[in-house]
Design a protein around this motif. Structure first.
Motif, PDB file in Angstrom:
ATOM      1  N   GLY A 163     -25.586  30.912  21.545  1.00 52.30           N
ATOM      2  CA  GLY A 163     -26.683  31.367  20.786  1.00 52.30           C
ATOM      3  C   GLY A 163     -25.968  32.634  20.104  1.00 52.30           C
ATOM      4  O   GLY A 163     -25.857  33.361  20.795  1.00 52.30           O
ATOM      5  N   PHE A 164     -26.409  32.663  18.826  1.00 47.89           N
ATOM      6  CA  PHE A 164     -25.942  33.981  18.107  1.00 47.89           C
ATOM      7  C   PHE A 164     -27.097  34.704  17.632  1.00 47.89           C
ATOM      8  O   PHE A 164     -28.194  34.177  17.282  1.00 47.89           O
ATOM      9  CB  PHE A 164     -25.399  33.508  16.728  1.00 47.89           C
ATOM     10  N   THR A 165     -27.099  35.938  17.719  1.00 51.32           N
ATOM     11  CA  THR A 165     -28.087  36.938  17.329  1.00 51.32           C
ATOM     12  C   THR A 165     -28.002  36.936  15.642  1.00 51.32           C
ATOM     13  O   THR A 165     -27.013  36.793  15.265  1.00 51.32           O
ATOM     14  CB  THR A 165     -27.819  38.168  18.028  1.00 51.32           C
ATOM     15  N   PRO A 166     -28.952  37.731  15.024  1.00 53.92           N
ATOM     16  CA  PRO A 166     -28.638  37.971  13.589  1.00 53.92           C
ATOM     17  C   PRO A 166     -27.535  38.708  13.297  1.00 53.92           C
ATOM     18  O   PRO A 166     -26.955  38.694  12.379  1.00 53.92           O
ATOM     19  CB  PRO A 166     -30.250  38.633  13.304  1.00 53.92           C
ATOM     20  N   GLU A 167     -27.086  39.707  14.262  1.00 47.83           N
ATOM     21  CA  GLU A 167     -25.883  40.462  14.198  1.00 47.83           C
ATOM     22  C   GLU A 167     -24.731  39.645  14.366  1.00 47.83           C
ATOM     23  O   GLU A 167     -23.696  40.420  14.277  1.00 47.83           O
ATOM     24  CB  GLU A 167     -26.271  41.791  15.134  1.00 47.83           C
ATOM     25  N   GLY A 168     -24.894  38.680  14.919  1.00 46.66           N
ATOM     26  CA  GLY A 168     -23.601  37.825  15.092  1.00 46.66           C
ATOM     27  C   GLY A 168     -22.993  37.711  16.688  1.00 46.66           C
ATOM     28  O   GLY A 168     -21.855  37.269  16.817  1.00 46.66           O
ATOM     29  N   GLU A 169     -23.714  38.520  17.337  1.00 49.59           N
ATOM     30  CA  GLU A 169     -23.316  38.628  18.712  1.00 49.59           C
ATOM     31  C   GLU A 169     -23.642  37.221  19.484  1.00 49.59           C
ATOM     32  O   GLU A 169     -24.736  36.635  19.104  1.00 49.59           O
ATOM     33  CB  GLU A 169     -23.885  39.857  19.460  1.00 49.59           C
ATOM     34  N   VAL A 170     -23.288  37.142  20.738  1.00 54.84           N
ATOM     35  CA  VAL A 170     -23.501  35.775  21.181  1.00 54.84           C
ATOM     36  C   VAL A 170     -24.354  36.264  22.674  1.00 54.84           C
ATOM     37  O   VAL A 170     -23.904  37.252  23.248  1.00 54.84           O
ATOM     38  CB  VAL A 170     -22.355  35.014  21.824  1.00 54.84           C
ATOM     39  N   VAL A 171     -25.465  35.447  22.745  1.00 55.59           N
ATOM     40  CA  VAL A 171     -26.251  35.706  24.074  1.00 55.59           C
ATOM     41  C   VAL A 171     -25.444  34.770  25.341  1.00 55.59           C
ATOM     42  O   VAL A 171     -25.257  33.858  25.260  1.00 55.59           O
ATOM     43  CB  VAL A 171     -27.609  35.074  24.080  1.00 55.59           C
ATOM     44  N   VAL A 172     -24.987  35.846  26.304  1.00 56.23           N
ATOM     45  CA  VAL A 172     -24.513  35.224  27.192  1.00 56.23           C
ATOM     46  C   VAL A 172     -25.240  35.585  28.717  1.00 56.23           C
ATOM     47  O   VAL A 172     -26.237  36.570  28.754  1.00 56.23           O
ATOM     48  CB  VAL A 172     -23.123  36.105  27.504  1.00 56.23           C
ATOM     49  N   ILE A 173     -24.936  35.312  29.750  1.00 57.47           N
ATOM     50  CA  ILE A 173     -25.504  35.382  30.854  1.00 57.47           C
ATOM     51  C   ILE A 173     -24.557  35.470  31.985  1.00 57.47           C
ATOM     52  O   ILE A 173     -23.314  35.091  31.959  1.00 57.47           O
ATOM     53  CB  ILE A 173     -26.796  34.277  31.463  1.00 57.47           C
ATOM     54  N   GLU A 174     -24.820  36.242  33.021  1.00 51.45           N
ATOM     55  CA  GLU A 174     -23.942  36.379  34.302  1.00 51.45           C
ATOM     56  C   GLU A 174     -24.905  35.886  35.441  1.00 51.45           C
ATOM     57  O   GLU A 174     -26.323  36.031  35.530  1.00 51.45           O
ATOM     58  CB  GLU A 174     -23.616  37.821  34.680  1.00 51.45           C
ATOM     59  N   GLU A 175     -24.359  34.831  36.276  1.00 50.05           N
ATOM     60  CA  GLU A 175     -25.108  34.117  37.193  1.00 50.05           C
ATOM     61  C   GLU A 175     -24.496  33.995  38.415  1.00 50.05           C
ATOM     62  O   GLU A 175     -23.248  33.602  38.489  1.00 50.05           O
ATOM     63  CB  GLU A 175     -25.711  32.957  36.662  1.00 50.05           C
ATOM     64  N   TRP A 176     -24.905  34.117  39.548  1.00 50.56           N
ATOM     65  CA  TRP A 176     -24.382  33.953  40.660  1.00 50.56           C
ATOM     66  C   TRP A 176     -24.190  32.446  41.120  1.00 50.56           C
ATOM     67  O   TRP A 176     -25.232  31.663  40.853  1.00 50.56           O
ATOM     68  CB  TRP A 176     -25.481  34.415  42.052  1.00 50.56           C
TER      69      TRP A 176
END
Length: 187
Positions: free
Chosen positions: A53-66
């Motif tokens: 998933g890309f934000t309008p600014e071009g960054e990627v939505v990431v998660i950190e998960e145990w």
């Protein structure tokens, strides 16, 4: 109907050897092409979705998960299970919002793969989303511990090269997008 492949195995009997939330272990008695009868065990795993998933600014939505199986935090892309009767894009949108709180303006299928077809019947549908904004509501499952962030796309590709991003679903999605995304019409 076409003739079966000469390398196909014949399933003689099948039963669930073990069942738990999330997957089952299936034991089958099979006949190999040479006539030998033997047992085969595999994992029955529901279909899953992965979202780049890309934000309008071009960054990627990431998660950190145990991840208990490897006993560490794992950085990657949001992913989850397709519910019975659910369309895969619907599942991708739902899982993305539930895990991150982001809603995508656009969602497009990137590729579908069988990541463990020698061991499991898993099918993973990889999506690319654009216009992702944190306007939804997170609804984590009881067994999820997730931190949400954003990252530069090139930094994520670099993390793959540096062994800092090890989640296989995320790695495949990022690499497939880097190599084929624009060619397949998915920017």
């Amino acid at each position: 109907m076409s003739d079966p492949d000469p390398l196909a195995w014949e399933t003689l009997e099948s039963n669930t050897a073990y069942s738990c939330p999330g997957f089952e272990v299936v034991h089958e008695r099979v006949r190999l092409p040479d006539g030998t009868e033997t047992g085969f065990d595999s994992v029955a795993d529901p279909a899953a979705v992965v979202v780049l998933g890309f934000t309008p600014e071009g960054e990627v939505v990431v998660i950190e998960e145990w991840r208990q199986a490897v006993e560490r935090m794992s950085r990657g892309l949001p992913a989850g299970t397709v519910e019975p009767g659910e369309e895969v894009e619907q599942a991708a949108r739902r899982e993305f919002e539930e895990e991150t709180g982001y809603i995508a303006a656009e969602m497009e299928l990137l590729t579908t793969v069988e990541p463990l077809n020698g061991l499991a019947d898993s099918v993973h549908h990889h999506f690319v989303a654009h216009g992702c904004r944190p306007t939804g509501s997170r609804e984590l499952d009881d067994n999820e511990s997730i931190r949400v962030d954003t990252a530069e796309y090139d930094d994520l590709l670099g993390a793959l090269a540096n062994d800092d991003l090890r989640d296989g679903r995320s790695a495949l999605c990022l690499l497939y997008h880097a190599r084929f995304g624009a060619e397949s019409g998915v920017p």
